[in-house]
Design a protein around this motif. Sequence first.
Motif, PDB file in Angstrom:
ATOM      1  N   ALA A 101      40.975 -41.136  44.227  1.00 23.23           N
ATOM      2  CA  ALA A 101      41.487 -42.488  44.467  1.00 23.23           C
ATOM      3  C   ALA A 101      41.183 -43.410  43.296  1.00 23.23           C
ATOM      4  O   ALA A 101      42.027 -44.208  42.868  1.00 23.23           O
ATOM      5  N   ASP A 102      39.977 -43.310  42.770  1.00 22.06           N
ATOM      6  CA  ASP A 102      39.574 -44.160  41.645  1.00 22.06           C
ATOM      7  C   ASP A 102      40.485 -43.912  40.439  1.00 22.06           C
ATOM      8  O   ASP A 102      40.916 -44.854  39.766  1.00 22.06           O
ATOM      9  N   ALA A 103      40.785 -42.649  40.174  1.00 20.80           N
ATOM     10  CA  ALA A 103      41.639 -42.306  39.037  1.00 20.80           C
ATOM     11  C   ALA A 103      43.068 -42.809  39.246  1.00 20.80           C
ATOM     12  O   ALA A 103      43.697 -43.337  38.318  1.00 20.80           O
ATOM     13  N   VAL A 104      43.584 -42.660  40.464  1.00 22.41           N
ATOM     14  CA  VAL A 104      44.956 -43.099  40.753  1.00 22.41           C
ATOM     15  C   VAL A 104      45.091 -44.615  40.593  1.00 22.41           C
ATOM     16  O   VAL A 104      46.051 -45.106  40.005  1.00 22.41           O
ATOM     17  N   ILE A 105      44.115 -45.359  41.100  1.00 23.36           N
ATOM     18  CA  ILE A 105      44.159 -46.822  41.020  1.00 23.36           C
ATOM     19  C   ILE A 105      44.201 -47.283  39.570  1.00 23.36           C
ATOM     20  O   ILE A 105      45.010 -48.136  39.186  1.00 23.36           O
ATOM     21  N   ARG A 106      43.345 -46.730  38.750  1.00 22.07           N
ATOM     22  CA  ARG A 106      43.292 -47.153  37.342  1.00 22.07           C
ATOM     23  C   ARG A 106      44.560 -46.760  36.593  1.00 22.07           C
ATOM     24  O   ARG A 106      45.060 -47.514  35.748  1.00 22.07           O
ATOM     25  N   TYR A 107      45.068 -45.576  36.899  1.00 22.27           N
ATOM     26  CA  TYR A 107      46.294 -45.134  36.220  1.00 22.27           C
ATOM     27  C   TYR A 107      47.477 -45.997  36.642  1.00 22.27           C
ATOM     28  O   TYR A 107      48.330 -46.350  35.818  1.00 22.27           O
ATOM     29  N   LEU A 108      47.545 -46.335  37.926  1.00 19.21           N
ATOM     30  CA  LEU A 108      48.616 -47.213  38.418  1.00 19.21           C
ATOM     31  C   LEU A 108      48.580 -48.555  37.689  1.00 19.21           C
ATOM     32  O   LEU A 108      49.607 -49.067  37.246  1.00 19.21           O
ATOM     33  N   ASN A 109      47.386 -49.126  37.584  1.00 19.17           N
ATOM     34  CA  ASN A 109      47.248 -50.401  36.875  1.00 19.17           C
ATOM     35  C   ASN A 109      47.723 -50.283  35.432  1.00 19.17           C
ATOM     36  O   ASN A 109      48.444 -51.157  34.928  1.00 19.17           O
ATOM     37  N   ASP A 110      47.327 -49.219  34.750  1.00 20.79           N
ATOM     38  CA  ASP A 110      47.664 -49.089  33.336  1.00 20.79           C
ATOM     39  C   ASP A 110      49.160 -48.879  33.130  1.00 20.79           C
ATOM     40  O   ASP A 110      49.721 -49.299  32.114  1.00 20.79           O
ATOM     41  N   GLU A 111      49.826 -48.229  34.087  1.00 19.22           N
ATOM     42  CA  GLU A 111      51.285 -48.108  34.011  1.00 19.22           C
ATOM     43  C   GLU A 111      51.941 -49.471  34.195  1.00 19.22           C
ATOM     44  O   GLU A 111      52.926 -49.797  33.528  1.00 19.22           O
ATOM     45  N   ALA A 112      51.393 -50.285  35.098  1.00 15.41           N
ATOM     46  CA  ALA A 112      51.912 -51.644  35.280  1.00 15.41           C
ATOM     47  C   ALA A 112      51.686 -52.465  34.015  1.00 15.41           C
ATOM     48  O   ALA A 112      52.557 -53.243  33.594  1.00 15.41           O
ATOM     49  N   ALA A 113      50.531 -52.282  33.379  1.00 16.74           N
ATOM     50  CA  ALA A 113      50.214 -53.019  32.150  1.00 16.74           C
ATOM     51  C   ALA A 113      51.110 -52.590  30.992  1.00 16.74           C
ATOM     52  O   ALA A 113      51.366 -53.379  30.078  1.00 16.74           O
ATOM     53  N   THR A 114      51.574 -51.353  31.016  1.00 16.77           N
ATOM     54  CA  THR A 114      52.497 -50.881  29.980  1.00 16.77           C
ATOM     55  C   THR A 114      53.823 -51.620  30.068  1.00 16.77           C
ATOM     56  O   THR A 114      54.471 -51.909  29.050  1.00 16.77           O
ATOM     57  N   GLN A 115      54.233 -51.950  31.298  1.00 16.11           N
ATOM     58  CA  GLN A 115      55.490 -52.679  31.489  1.00 16.11           C
ATOM     59  C   GLN A 115      55.319 -54.183  31.332  1.00 16.11           C
ATOM     60  O   GLN A 115      56.226 -54.866  30.868  1.00 16.11           O
ATOM     61  N   ASP A 116      54.179 -54.689  31.724  1.00 18.04           N
ATOM     62  CA  ASP A 116      53.928 -56.134  31.688  1.00 18.04           C
ATOM     63  C   ASP A 116      52.610 -56.384  30.955  1.00 18.04           C
ATOM     64  O   ASP A 116      51.531 -56.125  31.483  1.00 18.04           O
ATOM     65  N   PHE A 117      52.710 -56.884  29.729  1.00 17.18           N
ATOM     66  CA  PHE A 117      51.528 -57.067  28.896  1.00 17.18           C
ATOM     67  C   PHE A 117      50.566 -58.139  29.415  1.00 17.18           C
ATOM     68  O   PHE A 117      49.451 -58.269  28.903  1.00 17.18           O
ATOM     69  N   SER A 118      50.998 -58.898  30.411  1.00 17.81           N
ATOM     70  CA  SER A 118      50.097 -59.922  30.940  1.00 17.81           C
ATOM     71  C   SER A 118      48.961 -59.299  31.749  1.00 17.81           C
ATOM     72  O   SER A 118      47.943 -59.945  31.997  1.00 17.81           O
TER      73      SER A 118
END
Length: 206
Positions: A101-118
């Motif tokens: 779960a910890d790995a999935v959460i962080r990866y999900l966030n980083d994919e969102a950050a790839t699309q939105d630099f904010s």
Amino acid sequence: MKNKALIICAISALMLSGCTKSNILASGGPAEPVLETQQGIVLDWPQIGSALDDEFLNNEEYPMALEEGTINYSVDPKEKTIELNLVVKSGTNAEEAVRFADAVIRYLNDEAATQDFSYERSSDTSYGGFFKEYDMHLIVMPEYTMEQKQYWLVDMDIPKGSDEKIVPKEGAVLTEPESEVEEDEDQAEDETEDSVEETEETTSAK
């Protein structure tokens, strides 16, 4: 004076034509990546979901992940909430569920950050910028236990910006690995068949 005026006009015309030509070339050249923060970006969730599947399915580091249907989520941009449900293989223990779960959460966030630099990317101490804005309800459950909460390995709320550590659900009942369940079922079937055969032999003897 007339000659001087004509010279000034000619120079001005050359400068204008030069600027115009430069703008045309710039607009017709290759697109440059936009690196600054943009307003009103809508995240492409199907793409994020595809990236999560590519990262975690059939990955030796996460053997608890199913071949499909492991990562499920529901996002409400208006309420700023996300429901994240992870389905893992039978026999997964609490420690493995937390790590996954910890790995999935962080990866999900980083994919969102790839699309939105904010959104800031995740770190050892932070789930990242997306989870500073979104409240999360996290569930990790073994397969086939959707209606049996006693088997859920994680069931908790993580408020936005809290970076609250994932903890196992207290009192969760561990399931057996699928292979062991199949062996038990096969053994039970063999015992039933042997019992039937013994009964038939006894009846025939009489």
